[in-house]
Every structure is written in C-alpha cells, then in structure tokens.
Design a protein around this motif. Sequence first.
Motif, PDB file in Angstrom:
ATOM      1  N   ASN A   3      29.857  27.567  30.280  1.00  0.00           N
ATOM      2  CA  ASN A   3      31.202  27.208  30.710  1.00  0.00           C
ATOM      3  C   ASN A   3      32.154  28.387  30.575  1.00  0.00           C
ATOM      4  O   ASN A   3      33.045  28.587  31.401  1.00  0.00           O
ATOM      5  N   LYS A   4      32.006  29.180  29.521  1.00  0.00           N
ATOM      6  CA  LYS A   4      32.865  30.345  29.319  1.00  0.00           C
ATOM      7  C   LYS A   4      32.629  31.378  30.412  1.00  0.00           C
ATOM      8  O   LYS A   4      33.582  31.994  30.920  1.00  0.00           O
ATOM      9  N   ALA A   9      34.533  33.997  35.423  1.00  0.00           N
ATOM     10  CA  ALA A   9      34.300  34.295  36.833  1.00  0.00           C
ATOM     11  C   ALA A   9      35.427  33.739  37.695  1.00  0.00           C
ATOM     12  O   ALA A   9      35.894  34.396  38.641  1.00  0.00           O
ATOM     13  N   ALA A  10      35.877  32.519  37.396  1.00  0.00           N
ATOM     14  CA  ALA A  10      36.978  31.917  38.154  1.00  0.00           C
ATOM     15  C   ALA A  10      38.255  32.726  38.010  1.00  0.00           C
ATOM     16  O   ALA A  10      39.027  32.887  38.971  1.00  0.00           O
ATOM     17  N   GLU A  11      38.500  33.272  36.822  1.00  0.00           N
ATOM     18  CA  GLU A  11      39.691  34.105  36.613  1.00  0.00           C
ATOM     19  C   GLU A  11      39.642  35.362  37.467  1.00  0.00           C
ATOM     20  O   GLU A  11      40.643  35.765  38.072  1.00  0.00           O
ATOM     21  N   TRP A  12      38.469  36.003  37.546  1.00  0.00           N
ATOM     22  CA  TRP A  12      38.338  37.214  38.361  1.00  0.00           C
ATOM     23  C   TRP A  12      38.549  36.909  39.837  1.00  0.00           C
ATOM     24  O   TRP A  12      39.227  37.650  40.551  1.00  0.00           O
ATOM     25  N   VAL A  13      37.970  35.808  40.314  1.00  0.00           N
ATOM     26  CA  VAL A  13      38.146  35.442  41.723  1.00  0.00           C
ATOM     27  C   VAL A  13      39.609  35.137  42.012  1.00  0.00           C
ATOM     28  O   VAL A  13      40.144  35.496  43.068  1.00  0.00           O
ATOM     29  N   ALA A  14      40.280  34.492  41.056  1.00  0.00           N
ATOM     30  CA  ALA A  14      41.700  34.192  41.228  1.00  0.00           C
ATOM     31  C   ALA A  14      42.526  35.466  41.318  1.00  0.00           C
ATOM     32  O   ALA A  14      43.444  35.586  42.135  1.00  0.00           O
ATOM     33  N   ARG A  15      42.222  36.449  40.495  1.00  0.00           N
ATOM     34  CA  ARG A  15      42.950  37.721  40.540  1.00  0.00           C
ATOM     35  C   ARG A  15      42.749  38.423  41.875  1.00  0.00           C
ATOM     36  O   ARG A  15      43.686  38.952  42.466  1.00  0.00           O
ATOM     37  N   GLU A  16      41.519  38.416  42.373  1.00  0.00           N
ATOM     38  CA  GLU A  16      41.243  39.052  43.655  1.00  0.00           C
ATOM     39  C   GLU A  16      41.987  38.368  44.788  1.00  0.00           C
ATOM     40  O   GLU A  16      42.494  39.025  45.705  1.00  0.00           O
ATOM     41  N   ASP A  17      42.060  37.042  44.746  1.00  0.00           N
ATOM     42  CA  ASP A  17      42.739  36.320  45.812  1.00  0.00           C
ATOM     43  C   ASP A  17      44.247  36.552  45.778  1.00  0.00           C
ATOM     44  O   ASP A  17      44.914  36.503  46.807  1.00  0.00           O
ATOM     45  N   ALA A  18      44.772  36.791  44.588  1.00  0.00           N
ATOM     46  CA  ALA A  18      46.215  37.017  44.467  1.00  0.00           C
ATOM     47  C   ALA A  18      46.634  38.370  45.040  1.00  0.00           C
ATOM     48  O   ALA A  18      47.786  38.568  45.407  1.00  0.00           O
ATOM     49  N   TYR A  43      29.982  34.520  39.371  1.00  0.00           N
ATOM     50  CA  TYR A  43      30.963  35.149  40.265  1.00  0.00           C
ATOM     51  C   TYR A  43      30.718  34.695  41.707  1.00  0.00           C
ATOM     52  O   TYR A  43      31.659  34.356  42.444  1.00  0.00           O
ATOM     53  N   GLY A  44      29.449  34.647  42.114  1.00  0.00           N
ATOM     54  CA  GLY A  44      29.113  34.182  43.457  1.00  0.00           C
ATOM     55  C   GLY A  44      29.464  32.720  43.670  1.00  0.00           C
ATOM     56  O   GLY A  44      29.961  32.328  44.729  1.00  0.00           O
ATOM     57  N   ARG A  45      29.208  31.879  42.658  1.00  0.00           N
ATOM     58  CA  ARG A  45      29.546  30.449  42.783  1.00  0.00           C
ATOM     59  C   ARG A  45      31.042  30.249  42.941  1.00  0.00           C
ATOM     60  O   ARG A  45      31.494  29.437  43.754  1.00  0.00           O
ATOM     61  N   LEU A  82      43.017  26.567  42.627  1.00  0.00           N
ATOM     62  CA  LEU A  82      42.821  26.524  41.180  1.00  0.00           C
ATOM     63  C   LEU A  82      42.345  25.147  40.739  1.00  0.00           C
ATOM     64  O   LEU A  82      41.462  25.019  39.891  1.00  0.00           O
ATOM     65  N   LEU A  83      42.951  24.091  41.331  1.00  0.00           N
ATOM     66  CA  LEU A  83      42.528  22.737  40.993  1.00  0.00           C
ATOM     67  C   LEU A  83      41.077  22.512  41.385  1.00  0.00           C
ATOM     68  O   LEU A  83      40.302  21.891  40.659  1.00  0.00           O
ATOM     69  N   ALA A  84      40.703  23.024  42.566  1.00  0.00           N
ATOM     70  CA  ALA A  84      39.314  22.855  43.004  1.00  0.00           C
ATOM     71  C   ALA A  84      38.355  23.560  42.064  1.00  0.00           C
ATOM     72  O   ALA A  84      37.301  23.033  41.713  1.00  0.00           O
ATOM     73  N   MET A  85      38.730  24.795  41.652  1.00  0.00           N
ATOM     74  CA  MET A  85      37.853  25.514  40.728  1.00  0.00           C
ATOM     75  C   MET A  85      37.791  24.817  39.381  1.00  0.00           C
ATOM     76  O   MET A  85      36.745  24.742  38.752  1.00  0.00           O
ATOM     77  N   ALA A  86      38.940  24.267  38.943  1.00  0.00           N
ATOM     78  CA  ALA A  86      38.942  23.539  37.674  1.00  0.00           C
ATOM     79  C   ALA A  86      38.046  22.314  37.765  1.00  0.00           C
ATOM     80  O   ALA A  86      37.294  21.999  36.846  1.00  0.00           O
ATOM     81  N   ALA A  87      38.111  21.621  38.921  1.00  0.00           N
ATOM     82  CA  ALA A  87      37.248  20.451  39.106  1.00  0.00           C
ATOM     83  C   ALA A  87      35.780  20.851  39.092  1.00  0.00           C
ATOM     84  O   ALA A  87      34.931  20.167  38.532  1.00  0.00           O
ATOM     85  N   SER A  88      35.480  21.993  39.714  1.00  0.00           N
ATOM     86  CA  SER A  88      34.096  22.463  39.721  1.00  0.00           C
ATOM     87  C   SER A  88      33.622  22.804  38.321  1.00  0.00           C
ATOM     88  O   SER A  88      32.493  22.517  37.943  1.00  0.00           O
TER      89      SER A  88
END
Length: 319
Positions: A3-4, A9-18, A43-45, A82-88
Amino acid sequence: MKNKIDATAAEWVAREDAGPLSSEQSAALAAWLAADSRHLGAYGRMHAIMMRTDRIYRGASVDADENQRAEGARGRAWGMRLLAMAASLTLVAGVAWFAMERQAGVHATRVGEVAHVSLEDGSEITLNTDSRVRVRYEQGRRGIELLRGEAMFDVAKDPQRPFVVNAGGTQVIAVGTSFTVKRSSAQVDVLVREGIVQVQEQKQELRLLRGDKVRLATRAAPVLRRVDDAEVRRELAWRNGMIAFSGQTLQEVTQEFARYNRLRIRLADPGIADLEVVGMFSATDPIGFSRAAAQSMQLDMALGDDEIVLRARATKKNQ
C-alpha cells in the motif's frame, strides 16, 4: 508495504500531471523507480488509472473566459482523478486484506451463499450461509475454529493428527468422519453423518455415533437424540441450496428462512405461528415458499419492500 508503494507511485503521477517535474524531482523519481522492481509496476498501474480518468474528464467546455474556465476544469478533473486513485488504493487495500485473511486460513460465506473449502490433508469443509471458519493446521493437530454459522466437515483419516473443531467453549474431535457443527449465540448443535466423534464442553465429554445429534445450550444439560437417515438428509439439504421441513412450525420456518435471506417473512397473526410445515424449498426463495404456504394453509400474503407478510385469510360473513 504494498500500500505504501502504491501511495508513493500515485503521488509521483499526481506531480507529473500537475506540471513538468524539475530536474531534482526527475532525478528523485528515477532513483525511486530504480530502487525496487515493484516501484515500476506500481507507477505503471497509477498511470493507467490516470488515463482512465482522463477519458472521463477530458474535453471540458471552454468559452468566454477561456483561461480561467480551463484552469477550473483542470482543477475539478484533477480532484476527481485523486478520488479515483484513492478509490483504487482502497481497492488494493481490500484485496490485500482478503489475501491476508486467506493466508491466515480464514474462509467465510455471505448470507444465502454455500461454499466448499478443500484442505491440505484432503479434508473438505462445506460452509453454510453467513458462516466463518479459521483453519490452523499444526504438526500434531488439525485445528478448525468455527467463528460463526454452520459447517459440514468431511475429515480425511489421519490417526496421528486428530481433527479438532472449536465452537466457543465446545470441542468436537474426530480422526476420520463426517459431521456438522452449527454455532449460535445461545447453543452449539453437532450432527454425526458418519463415523465417531468426541464432544467436549467444560468438564463434560460425549461420544457420538452415526445418526447422533446433540444440542449444547448455555447453562443447560446436553440434549442427545438419535435421528434416522431421512432426517440426516433433511438436515443437510442446505448443501444443495434447499431447506427441508417435516412438521416444524411456521414460526420456526420463518426463522430458518431468515438465516438465508435479507427479505424476511413476518407473521401478522399469532394464531398461524403454530401451523406445521412439510416439504422442501429453495433456501433463497422466501417469496416462493410464502406463496406455497399461503395457498396450502389458506393464508393471505402481502409483499412489501423489505418483508413478506403472512396472515390468516379473512372469512366471508353470510349475507
């Protein structure tokens, strides 16, 4: 740990999208990806999740104040991503918890469900509706804890490792046999289909043979009786999704159906509670049973949103 990794990975993808990463951030991402092969998979997921949400939120309308509206649309879409990634991530956590449960030897069924579990020694467990067991095999003992509900145990013979089922304060011990144990808050029922079992509760010990059924209730003496093969088959009809009755009262029948269904049967008239029921019915079809009961017992049936109501049929008065 998993989970960590997914969260990072979600944080890195979020930074790239921003926006574009700085040189320091790019170096940090590269170092993180190289540190563990699992990082690249996570990261891929997360990128895949982002692409799926882009399909939903891409193309927000832009009109007069184009720049401002575009920023607003981007912000809203990003929030939803972000909500979608949190749900995932929540789903990942749920799957991980389910896997942990299985690794801990826990097996369970939902209301109305029957499941079969094959054990490592060749024994089989059949779980009835809304039931839960924990399997703990050790070198000199095959341990099962019935946490809730009812289960049938078909035990592979192994004299060196007794098969022990714990249900609250009751222990059922066998070497190679077939029996059922049903646990509720008030009592434990044991039925022997084949072979011999030992039942221990506090300082009491009983030896049960084929066709023996015992009820061990809280603060009461054990009630032991013999049942014939026909009754054993009726008792075990639930393995095929059926419930069999041979003279049980309508009140008892409604309680039995409640074990298998969210839709409950309510008796509106106390006078019909002692009517006797004979027959075999689908465990998950309380409506079908209620229709049959209404027809054969001269009752009125009403179907509501969350219950079925049975009452005595009104008699017509002579004009």
